[in-house]
Scaffold this active site. Structure first.
Site, PDB file in Angstrom:
ATOM      1  N   ALA A 106       5.814  -2.147   1.441  1.00  0.00           N
ATOM      2  CA  ALA A 106       4.814  -2.727   2.340  1.00  0.00           C
ATOM      3  C   ALA A 106       4.116  -1.621   3.115  1.00  0.00           C
ATOM      4  O   ALA A 106       4.655  -0.531   3.297  1.00  0.00           O
ATOM      5  CB  ALA A 106       5.471  -3.715   3.306  1.00  0.00           C
ATOM      6  N   ASP A 107       2.909  -1.933   3.549  1.00  0.00           N
ATOM      7  CA  ASP A 107       2.175  -1.022   4.433  1.00  0.00           C
ATOM      8  C   ASP A 107       1.379  -1.858   5.416  1.00  0.00           C
ATOM      9  O   ASP A 107       0.827  -2.902   5.054  1.00  0.00           O
ATOM     10  CB  ASP A 107       1.239  -0.111   3.633  1.00  0.00           C
ATOM     11  N   THR A 108       1.348  -1.417   6.668  1.00  0.00           N
ATOM     12  CA  THR A 108       0.635  -2.140   7.720  1.00  0.00           C
ATOM     13  C   THR A 108      -0.406  -1.233   8.364  1.00  0.00           C
ATOM     14  O   THR A 108      -0.118  -0.071   8.655  1.00  0.00           O
ATOM     15  CB  THR A 108       1.625  -2.637   8.805  1.00  0.00           C
TER      16      THR A 108
ATOM     17  N   ALA B  91       0.084  -5.268   3.599  1.00  0.00           N
ATOM     18  CA  ALA B  91       0.126  -5.470   2.147  1.00  0.00           C
ATOM     19  C   ALA B  91       1.571  -5.353   1.690  1.00  0.00           C
ATOM     20  O   ALA B  91       2.313  -4.488   2.164  1.00  0.00           O
ATOM     21  CB  ALA B  91      -0.737  -4.435   1.438  1.00  0.00           C
TER      22      ALA B  91
END
Length: 202
Positions: A83-85, A120
């Site tokens: 995940a990436d924020t 994501a």
């Protein structure tokens, strides 16, 4: 989700060192190993037409880096979760602050304004053929409205060190960081760093 009981029997890798993501997935009762991605997160933002494309690409690179590293050691899990924020303020993409001065500037810019948080998530199934359902990618958006925050409050929060590992320089789960938030539209867990409802739905 109907898939959760099945996931509990699978070998799962969380490709993130985020304690928030670890805590959220632990809360689902999933068993997994943590293998933080070493991807440098240095993609050129100007080559992406929208922040969603940028954050999806970063999350994908994280998953693939871990998959390739594990494969080189002869290990192949059933599922890799990455995940990436990011936070966006207008056209600007805000990631983790570089230092305390940068964190203070970020929070000053967010004060009294609305911004978007995008997370994501990539679900990579290394054992699946690439032409089949090898990878699932989705992105969730939450809109966040900040109250007006004094410079003294911002300085006090930055001095705790808490903003330094968080996109946009704040954490909703921090009592002080959470106190800056007037309202949200969308998933709370997305702001924390992992869109729980969307993950279960996918």
């Amino acid at each position: 989700s109907a898939y959760l009981p099945r996931l509990k029997t699978k070998k799962i890798i969380l490709a993130s060192g985020s304690p928030r993501r670890l805590e959220i997935l632990n809360g689902l009762g999933l068993k997994f190993d943590v293998v933080p991605s070493t991807f440098s997160e240095d993609l050129d933002k100007s080559t992406f037409s929208h922040p969603i494309d940028y954050v999806k690409s970063t999350a994908t690179h994280k998953a693939i880096e871990v998959k390739d590293r594990l494969k080189s050691t002869g290990s192949e899990p059933d599922l890799i979760i990455s995940a990436d924020t990011i936070v966006t303020l207008g056209e600007r993409i805000l990631e983790k602050p570089a230092d305390h001065t940068h964190a203070q500037q970020m929070l000053s810019d967010l004060s009294g304004r609305s911004h978007s948080v995008y997370t994501a998530v990539v679900l990579l199934f290394p054992a699946e053929p690439i032409e089949s359902r090898h990878m699932t990618i989705f992105c969730e958006e939450t809109q966040v409205k900040f109250a007006n925050i004094s410079q003294e409050m911002i300085a006090s929060y930055v001095a705790t060190g808490s903003p330094m590992d968080k996109a946009g320089g704040y954490g909703y789960q921090d009592p002080m960081g959470g106190s800056f938030i007037e309202s949200i539209q969308g998933c709370y867990y997305n702001v924390v760093g992992f869109p729980l409802h969307r993950f279960c739905k996918e």
